[in-house]
Design an enzyme around this catalytic site. Structure first.
Site, mmCIF file in Angstrom:
data_model
loop_
_atom_site.group_PDB
_atom_site.id
_atom_site.type_symbol
_atom_site.label_atom_id
_atom_site.label_comp_id
_atom_site.label_asym_id
_atom_site.label_seq_id
_atom_site.Cartn_x
_atom_site.Cartn_y
_atom_site.Cartn_z
ATOM 1 C CD GLN A 58 -1.056 -0.933 3.610
ATOM 2 O OE1 GLN A 58 -2.272 -0.988 3.469
ATOM 3 N NE2 GLN A 58 -0.446 -1.417 4.674
ATOM 4 C CD GLU A 61 0.536 -4.108 9.809
ATOM 5 O OE1 GLU A 61 -0.406 -3.777 10.552
ATOM 6 O OE2 GLU A 61 0.530 -3.948 8.565
ATOM 7 N N GLY A 67 -2.483 -11.869 8.212
ATOM 8 C CA GLY A 67 -3.235 -12.357 9.366
ATOM 9 C C GLY A 67 -4.061 -13.596 9.044
ATOM 10 C CG ASP A 121 -6.048 -1.930 14.720
ATOM 11 O OD1 ASP A 121 -6.899 -1.306 14.059
ATOM 12 O OD2 ASP A 121 -5.011 -1.404 15.158
ATOM 13 C CE1 TYR A 179 -9.409 5.810 11.819
ATOM 14 C CE2 TYR A 179 -10.709 4.564 13.392
ATOM 15 C CZ TYR A 179 -9.489 4.848 12.802
ATOM 16 O OH TYR A 179 -8.370 4.157 13.205
HETATM 17 N N1 AAT Z 1 -4.601 1.165 14.668
HETATM 18 C C1 AAT Z 1 -4.758 1.900 13.473
HETATM 19 C C2 AAT Z 1 -5.904 1.519 12.716
HETATM 20 C C3 AAT Z 1 -5.958 0.671 11.682
HETATM 21 S S1 AAT Z 1 -4.539 -0.046 11.161
HETATM 22 C C4 AAT Z 1 -4.901 -1.409 10.175
HETATM 23 C C5 AAT Z 1 -3.636 -2.221 9.894
HETATM 24 O O1 AAT Z 1 -4.017 -3.476 9.322
HETATM 25 C C6 AAT Z 1 -2.644 -1.606 8.896
HETATM 26 O O2 AAT Z 1 -1.406 -1.437 9.521
HETATM 27 C C7 AAT Z 1 -2.571 -2.644 7.755
HETATM 28 O O3 AAT Z 1 -1.289 -2.733 7.161
HETATM 29 C C8 AAT Z 1 -2.962 -3.911 8.486
HETATM 30 N N2 AAT Z 1 -3.459 -5.005 7.628
HETATM 31 C C9 AAT Z 1 -4.253 -4.908 6.546
HETATM 32 N N3 AAT Z 1 -4.492 -6.121 6.025
HETATM 33 C C10 AAT Z 1 -3.863 -7.029 6.815
HETATM 34 C C11 AAT Z 1 -3.746 -8.456 6.795
HETATM 35 N N4 AAT Z 1 -4.344 -9.182 5.852
HETATM 36 N N5 AAT Z 1 -3.017 -9.051 7.767
HETATM 37 C C12 AAT Z 1 -2.406 -8.317 8.729
HETATM 38 N N6 AAT Z 1 -2.483 -6.969 8.800
HETATM 39 C C13 AAT Z 1 -3.201 -6.325 7.851
HETATM 40 C C14 AAT Z 1 -7.311 0.458 11.073
HETATM 41 C C15 AAT Z 1 -7.921 1.713 10.570
HETATM 42 C C16 AAT Z 1 -9.367 1.611 10.190
HETATM 43 C C17 AAT Z 1 -9.755 2.676 9.177
HETATM 44 C C18 AAT Z 1 -11.216 2.926 9.112
HETATM 45 N N7 AAT Z 1 -11.600 3.704 7.942
#
Ligand code: AAT
Length: 292
Positions: free
Chosen positions: A34, A109, A141, A159, A228
């Site tokens: 990304q 992550e 994940g 998250d 958000y």
């Molecule tokens: N705490 C901050 C809020 C977030 S962060 C979401 C995180 O999920 C990002 O760092 C992203 O890289 C990670 N992520 C995305 N897909 C995966 C995956 N398949 N496996 C592991 N990690 C992943 C969320 C914000 C919400 C926004 C609302 N509009």
């Protein structure tokens, strides 16, 4: 687009875009997964943006990170082993680490750049990584949970970013099934579950899937996060078959723990009243969620 302002534009919230005034651009990069951007805003502190979508701002991150963490962890007695999926900024880790009962924290992550950028620009959030109970895994994940030993976690906190991009599968039924398998009987999951103002259709699907997968309780809670989309965000809170979990009445109060967390400062948002209140839904949402 207004010059000097960041506008959050996405097909997930068509016809509207929340904007923040940019004081200074601090980082712009492209990871394997990304676009990653950090800027200093005029009124919300530093802002982390992934693929054009705000993930956190220094000013209101407490509302999201405290709620997504303490809603599940205060709902069960004595949580010991927790998995965080996503959350690369470290904010959820910071909150999990407040719980003195916790012995082991895994985080999976997908994007190492999020971790590195957070450590550089958001020290008060990435402070979560300083806790010796934290084990960082860089990877998807979905794959991590498929491989996780059965019945091993007391709680899983998802998250995740929105379901466009690398997080898409984190909103699908097979993922929930592997979460349920990885949890102990009566274990709990809390997943980022979007906005009642914008995403009732997504929420409806998540609720329907969760009712099939999680045989304990299935609840929707929400909180306010001004940066958000639509200013609110929700969480799906579910438990597996086993000791009953009554999410609305927390059994593991944080008050005593809170006084001990000197290194990260006191809680800014979460308290026991807001815990129970988070499960009260406006009528239009209640109708859809409770009928599913
Ligand atoms: N705490 C901050 C809020 C977030 S962060 C979401 C995180 O999920 C990002 O760092 C992203 O890289 C990670 N992520 C995305 N897909 C995966 C995956 N398949 N496996 C592991 N990690 C992943 C969320 C914000 C919400 C926004 C609302 N509009």
């Amino acid at each position: 687009v207004i010059p000097g302002w960041f506008s959050e534009i996405s097909p997930m919230w068509p016809g509207e875009a929340h904007s923040l005034k940019v004081e200074k651009m601090l980082f712009q990069g492209k990871s394997e997964y990304q676009d990653v951007m950090v800027f200093q805003s005029a009124t919300y502190g530093k802002v982390l943006v992934l693929d054009g979508v705000i993930q956190l701002t220094e000013r209101d991150e407490c509302a999201y990170q405290e709620m997504i963490t303490h809603l599940p962890l205060c709902s069960i007695p004595n949580p010991k082993k927790v998995l965080v999926v996503g959350g690369g900024d470290g904010g959820v880790l910071r909150e999990v680490a407040r719980h003195t009962s916790i012995e082991h924290i895994d985080i999976c992550e997908i994007d190492k750049m999020v971790v590195d950028v957070s450590k550089e620009f958001f020290p008060d959030v990435a402070v979560g990584y300083d806790d010796p109970r934290v084990n960082l895994h860089i990877g998807d994940g979905v794959a991590f949970l498929k491989a996780a030993p059965e019945g091993s976690y007391d709680a899983v906190i998802v998250d995740s970013s929105d379901p466009i991009g690398p997080a898409q599968e984190l909103f699908e039924k097979p993922f929930f099934e592997s979460v349920a398998k990885a949890l102990r009987p009566g274990g709990v999951v809390c997943t980022q579950a979007e906005s009642i103002w914008l995403h009732m259709h997504i929420i409806q699907d998540i609720v329907a899937n969760c009712r099939q997968v999680f045989k304990g309780s299935v609840n929707y809670a929400w909180t306010t996060v001004p940066t958000y989309p639509s200013g609110v965000i929700g969480f799906m809170l579910c438990s597996t078959e086993g000791p009953k979990v009554d999410f609305k009445n927390p059994v593991n109060p944080i008050d005593a723990i809170d006084k001990q967390s000197k290194s990260v400062g006191p809680l800014k948002f979460y308290n026991k009243e807001i815990h129970s209140a988070a499960f009260c839904l406006p009528s239009f949402a209640k109708k859809v969620i409770e009928s599913k």
